[in-house]
Scaffold this motif. Structure first.
Motif, PDB file in Angstrom:
ATOM      1  N   PRO A  87      36.448  19.365 -24.115  1.00  0.00           N
ATOM      2  CA  PRO A  87      35.243  20.178 -24.326  1.00  0.00           C
ATOM      3  C   PRO A  87      35.447  21.188 -25.450  1.00  0.00           C
ATOM      4  O   PRO A  87      36.559  21.397 -25.943  1.00  0.00           O
ATOM      5  CB  PRO A  87      35.055  20.876 -22.973  1.00  0.00           C
ATOM      6  N   GLU A  88      34.358  21.806 -25.856  1.00  0.00           N
ATOM      7  CA  GLU A  88      34.435  22.848 -26.873  1.00  0.00           C
ATOM      8  C   GLU A  88      35.368  23.969 -26.397  1.00  0.00           C
ATOM      9  O   GLU A  88      35.415  24.286 -25.205  1.00  0.00           O
ATOM     10  CB  GLU A  88      33.047  23.425 -27.150  1.00  0.00           C
ATOM     11  N   PRO A  89      36.123  24.584 -27.317  1.00  0.00           N
ATOM     12  CA  PRO A  89      37.106  25.598 -26.921  1.00  0.00           C
ATOM     13  C   PRO A  89      36.521  26.735 -26.085  1.00  0.00           C
ATOM     14  O   PRO A  89      37.199  27.278 -25.220  1.00  0.00           O
ATOM     15  CB  PRO A  89      37.635  26.107 -28.273  1.00  0.00           C
ATOM     16  N   ALA A 112      34.130  26.600 -23.905  1.00  0.00           N
ATOM     17  CA  ALA A 112      33.444  26.164 -22.696  1.00  0.00           C
ATOM     18  C   ALA A 112      34.031  26.784 -21.438  1.00  0.00           C
ATOM     19  O   ALA A 112      33.324  26.989 -20.455  1.00  0.00           O
ATOM     20  CB  ALA A 112      33.487  24.633 -22.595  1.00  0.00           C
ATOM     21  N   ARG A 126      38.346  13.350 -25.464  1.00  0.00           N
ATOM     22  CA  ARG A 126      37.572  14.329 -26.226  1.00  0.00           C
ATOM     23  C   ARG A 126      37.416  15.582 -25.382  1.00  0.00           C
ATOM     24  O   ARG A 126      36.544  15.671 -24.527  1.00  0.00           O
ATOM     25  CB  ARG A 126      36.196  13.777 -26.601  1.00  0.00           C
TER      26      ARG A 126
END
Length: 328
Positions: free
Chosen positions: A23-25, A27, A21
Motif C-alpha cells: 500500500p501507499e506509505p 496508508a 504491491r
C-alpha cells in the motif's frame, strides 16, 4: 481475557505480508508512529519474521506462512486482511497461543450485492439478452421472478447474514445451513444442519461457508445430484468447498441449471478449463467483495485493532482456531 498490551519502552515490530504491491506509505501512518513496519512479499517472509510482534497478512492467496513460521518466538498476533483465515490454519499456529484475527465486516455488503446481482441476472437472463444483442436478434421471451424463489445459504456468518437480509428484501424465501439447528432466526428464518436434506427444496444455493476440514469438498457429486434441475449455484466462499469435477459434470448433464463462481479450485482458473465455456456459468476473478475503497477499509480496520492491542483492550474479530473462523 488475555492482555494484549505491549512494552511501551520498545516499539512493536509489525511485518506486513503483501502480494507484490505494498500500500501507499501513508496508508498506515497512525500505526507507523508507534511501531516499526516491515514490508515483505512471500519470498522475503522467512527473513522478516524473526523479531516480529504482529504479522499483518495482506497477501490473500498466500501459502507461505507454514514454511516461514519460526519455531521459536513467533509473532504474538496474526491479523488476516481477509475474512477467510484458512491460510493461517496450519498446525504450528493452531496449537500455539498466537492470537489470530480477521477483517470481518468490511466485505459483507459488497458480497451480498454481488449475490443478489447474480441471482437477478439468472432470473432475468441478462446473459442471454447480451448474447442476442451481439447477434442483433430481437427475440421476445419470458423471464423468471425473483420474489417467491427459495434460496439456501450455506454459511451463517456475517456475510451470510448480509446476503440473507438483502435477498429477503426482494421477496426471496431464505433458509440456511449452519452448525446448530434453530428456528425463528431474524435473518435466516430456519437454520438446519443437514445439507443433503435441504438442497432439494432450493431454487438457488449460495455457498459462503469458511473453508475448514469439515467444509472442504462439501459440494460433491451427491450434493449436486440432490439439487433441483433448474437450481443455480453461487459460490462466494472458497473454491475448495466444491469438488470441481463434480460441478463440471453436474452442469454438463443438466443436474443443475447454472453456476456463478467468484471462487474456483484451482485459482486462477486455467484458460483451458471447461468451466470457462460451459453454458450457464459465470466466472469472476475472486472480486465479489472488492468495492471501491475496500483496501483502505482493511487498513483502517487493522489500525483500529492495533489501537486495542497497544492499549491492552480485547481485540476484535478473534478467530477460534479450532473452528477456523470467528464465532457468531
Amino acid at each position: 481475557m488475555r492482555s494484549y498490551g505491549v512494552n511501551v519502552d520498545k516499539a512493536p515490530v509489525i511485518t506486513i505480508l503483501h502480494g507484490g504491491r505494498p500500500p501507499e506509505p501513508g496508508a498506515l501512518a497512525r500505526v507507523a508512529e508507534r511501531a516499526e513496519l516491515r514490508w515483505t512479499d512471500a519470498a522475503g517472509l522467512p527473513a522478516a519474521l524473526p523479531g516480529t510482534d504482529v504479522l499483518f497478512v495482506l497477501d490473500f492467496g498466500t501459502d507461505a506462512l507454514p514454511a516461514a513460521w519460526p519455531r521459536e518466538n513467533p509473532p504474538r498476533w496474526v491479523h488476516m486482511g481477509s475474512t477467510g483465515v484458512d491460510a493461517a490454519m496450519f498446525p504450528a499456529l493452531i496449537s500455539s497461543d498466537v492470537v489470530v484475527t480477521n477483517t470481518r465486516g468490511v466485505f459483507d455488503a459488497a458480497i451480498a450485492e454481488y449475490v443478489l446481482g447474480q441471482i437477478i441476472g439468472f432470473a432475468k437472463d441478462f446473459g442471454g439478452a447480451l448474447l442476442r444483442q451481439h447477434r442483433r436478434e430481437w427475440e421476445h421471451r419470458e423471464t423468471e421472478r425473483v420474489a417467491g424463489a427459495s434460496v439456501l445459504i450455506v454459511g451463517t456468518g456475517g456475510i451470510g447474514r448480509a446476503i440473507a437480509r438483502l435477498l429477503r428484501a426482494v421477496g426471496m424465501r431464505v433458509s440456511a445451513i449452519g452448525r446448530r439447528e434453530r428456528t425463528g432466526d431474524p435473518d435466516f428464518g430456519t437454520v438446519g444442519t443437514d445439507l443433503r436434506a435441504e438442497l432439494p427444496h432450493a431454487d438457488y444455493v449460495v455457498a459462503v461457508a469458511p473453508l475448514t476440514e469439515r467444509t472442504r469438498h462439501l459440494f460433491d457429486a451427491a450434493a449436486f445430484a440432490a439439487m433441483k434441475p433448474h437450481a443455480r449455484f453461487v459460490n462466494v466462499g472458497r473454491g475448495e468447498l466444491v469438488v470441481t469435477g463434480a460441478l463440471v459434470d453436474a452442469l454438463r448433464t443438466g443436474a443443475i441449471a447454472g453456476a456463478a463462481l467468484d471462487v474456483v479450485d484451482p485459482e486462477p482458473l486455467p484458460a483451458e478449463h471447461p468451466l470457462w465455456t460451459l453454458p450457464g456459468v459465470r466466472i469472476t476473478p475472486h472480486n465479489s467483495g472488492d468495492w471501491v475503497g475496500w483496501s483502505g477499509a482493511i487498513l483502517s480496520a487493522f489500525a483500529d485493532n492495533f489501537d486495542n492491542w497497544v492499549a491492552g483492550r480485547p481485540l476484535r474479530n478473534v478467530v477460534d482456531k479450532q473452528l477456523g473462523y470467528v464465532p457468531g
